[in-house]
Design an enzyme around this catalytic site. Structure first.
Site, PDB file in Angstrom:
ATOM      1  N   GLU A  99       0.807  -1.223   0.000  1.00 34.59           N
ATOM      2  CA  GLU A  99       0.000   0.000   0.000  1.00 34.59           C
ATOM      3  C   GLU A  99       0.839   1.271   0.000  1.00 34.59           C
ATOM      4  O   GLU A  99       0.386   2.314  -0.471  1.00 34.59           O
ATOM      5  CB  GLU A  99      -0.973   0.004   1.183  1.00 34.59           C
ATOM      6  CG  GLU A  99      -2.102  -1.019   1.074  1.00 34.59           C
ATOM      7  CD  GLU A  99      -1.724  -2.406   1.581  1.00 34.59           C
ATOM      8  OE1 GLU A  99      -0.525  -2.620   1.881  1.00 34.59           O
ATOM      9  OE2 GLU A  99      -2.607  -3.267   1.678  1.00 34.59           O
ATOM     10  N   LYS A 134     -17.460  -0.664   6.776  1.00 35.18           N
ATOM     11  CA  LYS A 134     -17.952  -1.684   5.851  1.00 35.18           C
ATOM     12  C   LYS A 134     -19.476  -1.621   5.730  1.00 35.18           C
ATOM     13  O   LYS A 134     -20.021  -1.790   4.632  1.00 35.18           O
ATOM     14  CB  LYS A 134     -17.497  -3.066   6.326  1.00 35.18           C
ATOM     15  CG  LYS A 134     -17.732  -4.149   5.284  1.00 35.18           C
ATOM     16  CD  LYS A 134     -17.006  -5.431   5.637  1.00 35.18           C
ATOM     17  CE  LYS A 134     -17.215  -6.489   4.561  1.00 35.18           C
ATOM     18  NZ  LYS A 134     -16.485  -7.726   4.850  1.00 35.18           N
TER      19      LYS A 134
END
Ligand SMILES: Cc1ncc(C[n+]2csc(CCOP(=O)(O)OP(=O)(O)O)c2C)c(N)n1
Ligand SMILES: [Mg+2]
Lengths: 587, 188
Positions: A64, A176
């Site tokens: 990342e 989420k």
């Protein structure tokens, strides 16, 4: 595998019921995003699942940190906002170095992270990390979004903040459950309020008049041009000011390219590794006109001895930077281009020839010591490599450097004519930046020739992104300046630690074999004679190409101002090695 | 020197962290911080007192404004203003010492807000020096202070201002401070 079908690049203009995950992409499409650099994981999976419905290209990175640097390189090369994406927990924390890199260099970037469901936020759920807390000091702003209906407004505001005023990275953390819930997507309604300019911005007639008068009356003026020249698009204006009033221009590292290197008024880079005549002319100046730069300690040396005889005009968009390090006589706080456009009509012609002659005369001594003039002795000097690369590419390539000696040699010997052709981590000095940043730059400017110039040390920090190049089938040329050392640290050890080379000799893999393992062609270069041919071969090859350039091992970057010394107290290229005294303030 | 800033900030989670984090980053110790409601819906008002160099106020104010959730910042500097603090002091008393404390409370124009056979609670608002005066005298007396709670300072400019014009005022006062340095840098 089912073939993914993408819709045309039209964004949803009528309000539509979508999942939060779809809203993420729909908003990005609306903001004009075409490329996102990222890495999936559980907490961002709904977003990845929805990608197939949207005309955005996702670049799968290998770490990342690479995603953040790619978004950053994309932004630096193209001037557009770069976008990086990661999952919660370790995915998010891996972004942090890249975010800080962008923060220190004022790069517009939006990072999107998934987080655990809002019902378990704060419970140390699996892969939960407080990424808005962690990134608070290294983002311009960040958002924690826990409802689908808040996603579009938060993202749109993130894009606005990233690009407004002094740019910077913004992180949007989305739970989420917000990605999974449905909400009405209305791109127009999600538009943020107009950006509030910093309330302390301001310059008035009196300030402009005073600045013009200082310029009129100065005998030894120098323009200090920084990254702000590019960020505000003030290249023309800076050039007009320099030409009209015959003022020489010194550049910061991030300012390189903002003023043409070949321009007769260009002095070159200032600061720690700037040429002696540049720093001397700043120390001898009677007026400094700072344009979009922040008097960083790497360009001032000790403040108590910095340009003591000069009046200072500071044109800067961030009010917090004015009078921070250096006290100024006139602060014109605003967008550089706007300020210069107001200032230019007040500045008349000036005869600067005497001062320019003085500076020219002072070049003599240092020019003789210039490494370019050392005859080819069979040794390969990194400075020669930079010089030849510049010649061979016509100086038109986008170069992403890593951090270390090679970075400084690049800045000294690769002459940048145009803005956004040098992509380098200045403020944070992040090793591992070059390769991913170059990938981002290539996506930002697909038609440009892109080179990585990295050290053998820094290259290994993010070398995994070689696979990204291959997966994405992009053409990038890589020059590893291989000196067998963490060279810049070795140099400090040589100068300030009695040559105690603790932990700086570096064993590296055979980089050409490493490239080969990825299916990337490569060659090793040992002499200056081999260099030309190798560079031409790299450029002529359709796919990516890696050059492992074995350079002089114990070479040093000159001139150098030791940390804690005055700007004129430079260590010049020695005829013989000269012993140096350690200073208290070195790292 | 001591700086006092009054700021209007959005009343949403995390804003105080951002403000506090800024001072931590600048390595400036916050002496006192009070936050509460204001006359502007959705905005909290805070008073922040810190010790730093004289020149620091420009940078602190400019940096506060860089926080997206900060709407207004006023640097009170030397402007005419009222500063108050609230203190709650619980004191152990006996039947013999109680009247002595009553007298003190009277002199200091404080109030008794709770009373039991063994203790009483004093509420006092005022300037710092006055509150400290009462505490000193209580400490010197026979009555032990059981608990002490001080609110930190709240500051408001004197005169017929509303916070809507604070920004303009703040800009002025700030420019006075840095006028010498940023000649001509003030906005019209
Ligand atoms: C992530 C990170 N770690 C450590 C440093 C400190 N550092 C600065 S330059 C340098 C050496 C770089 O070595 P190399 O990549 O081989 O480049 P060279 O200086 O030899 O050209 C180091 C370790 C840094 N800038 N970034
Ligand atoms: Mg090296």
């Amino acid at each position: 595998m089912a073939k993914q079908t993408k819709q045309d690049n039209t964004h949803l203009t009528t309000p539509t019921q979508l999942t939060g995950a779809e809203i993420v992409w729909a908003t990005l499409v609306g903001e004009g995003v075409t490329t996102v650099f990222g890495y999936p994981g559980g907490a961002i999976l709904p977003v990845y699942d929805a990608l197939r419905k949207f005309p955005i290209h996702h670049v799968l990175v290998r770490h990342e940190q690479g995603a953040a640097h790619m978004a950053d390189g994309f932004a630096r090369a193209s001037g557009k906002v770069g976008v990086a994406m990661a999952t919660s927990g370790p995915g998010a924390t891996n972004l942090v170095t890249g975010i800080a890199t962008a923060m220190l260099d004022s790069i517009p970037m939006v990072c999107i992270t998934g987080n655990v469901s809002s019902k378990v936020l704060g419970t140390d759920a699996f892969q939960e990390v407080d990424i808005t807390g962690i990134t608070l000091p290294v983002t311009k702003h960040n958002f924690l979004v826990s409802r689908a209906e808040d996603i579009a407004p938060a993202l749109r505001q993130a894009f606005q903040i990233a690009q407004s005023g002094r740019p910077g990275p913004v992180l949007v953390d989305i739970t989420k459950d917000a990605q999974q819930a449905k909400a009405l997507f209305d791109f127009e309604a999600a538009k943020p309020k107009p950006y509030r300019p910093h309330p302390m911005l301001g310059f008035n007639d009196a300030g402009l008049e005073k600045a013009a008068e200082l310029i009129r009356n100065s005998k030894r003026p120098v323009i200090l041009a920084g990254h702000g020249v590019m960020e505000s698009g003030a290249m023309e204006q800076v050039r007009s000011l320099a030409e009209r009033a015959q003022i020489p221009v010194a550049l910061t590292l991030l300012g390189l390219g903002g003023f043409p290197a070949s321009h007769p008024l260009n002095l070159g880079m200032m600061g720690m590794h700037g040429e002696a005549w540049v720093n001397d002319s700043i120390q001898n100046a009677d007026l400094l006109i700072a344009c979009g730069m922040r008097f960083d300690d790497r360009v001032t040396g000790t403040l108590s001895s910095y340009a003591l005889n000069a009046k200072k005009i500071h044109i800067e968009i961030d009010p917090a930077e004015v009078n921070k390090n250096v006290k100024v006589d006139v602060g014109l706080i605003g967008d550089l281009r706007n300020v210069l456009e107001e200032l230019l009509p007040r500045v008349g012609g000036r005869d600067g020839s005497a001062w320019l002659k003085t500076i020219d005369a002072s070049k003599g001594e240092s020019a003789v010591r210039d490494i370019k003039n050392i005859p080819d002795s069979g040794h390969l000097y990194a400075a020669h490599v930079m010089h030849d690369l510049w010649k061979l590419t016509g100086g038109d390539a986008v170069v992403a450097t890593d951090v270390g000696q090679h970075q400084m040699w690049e800045a000294q010997y690769f002459h940048h004519e145009k803005p956004r052709t040098l992509v380098t981590s200045g403020g944070l000095g992040t090793m591992g930046f070059a390769l991913p940043a170059a990938i981002g730059a290539k996506f930002g400017c697909p038609d440009k020739e892109v080179w990585v110039i990295a050290g053998d040390g820094g290259f290994q920090m993010t070398a995994a992104e070689l696979a990204t190049i291959v997966q994405e089938k992009i053409k990038i040329n890589i020059a590893i300046i291989n000196n067998g050392y963490l060279g810049m640290v070795r140099q400090w050890q040589e100068f300030f630690y009695e040559g105690n080379y603790q932990s700086t000799p570096l064993v590296s893999p055979d980089f050409v074999k490493l490239a080969d393992a990825h299916g990337i062609a490569g060659a090793t270069v040992r002499t200056r004679k081999e260099l030309d041919e190798a560079v031409e071969k790299a450029r002529a090859t359709d796919g990516p190409f890696l050059l492992n350039i074995l350079v002089e091992k114990a070479d040093s970057v000159y001139p150098m101002i030791p940390a804690g010394s005055a700007l004129h107290e430079m260590i010049l290229r020695p005829r013989k090695k000269n012993p140096l005294i350690e200073t208290a303030e070195d790292e | 020197m001591v700086h006092t800033f009054v700021a209007y900030v959005e009343d949403i989670p995390g804003v105080l962290t951002r403000v506090a984090s800024l001072f931590r980053r600048l390595n400036i110790n916050i002496q006192s911080l009070t936050v509460g409601g204001s006359e502007r819906p959705g905005l909290s008002r805070l008073t922040l007192v810190c010790e730093s160099s004289g020149e620091a106020s420009h940078r602190i104010r400019a940096s506060l404004f860089k926080l997206e959730n900060v709407v207004d910042v006023d640097d009170i500097a030397q402007a005419p203003s009222v500063t108050r603090e609230l203190a709650l002091i619980k004191v152990a008393v006996t039947a013999q010492t109680r009247s002595q404390v009553f007298e003190l409370v009277e002199v200091f124009r404080a109030r008794i807000v709770d009373l039991t056979s063994e203790s009483l609670m004093i509420e006092m608002t005022g300037v710092e020096s006055k509150i400290e005066g009462l505490i000193e005298i209580l400490k010197a007396s026979d009555c032990r202070i059981l608990e002490l709670c001080r609110s930190g300072k709240m500051t408001m400019r004197r005169g017929h201002h509303t916070s809507g014009v604070l920004r303009a005022l703040g800009a002025k006062s700030n420019e006075e401070v840095v006028a010498g340095a940023i000649a001509g840098g003030e906005s019209d």
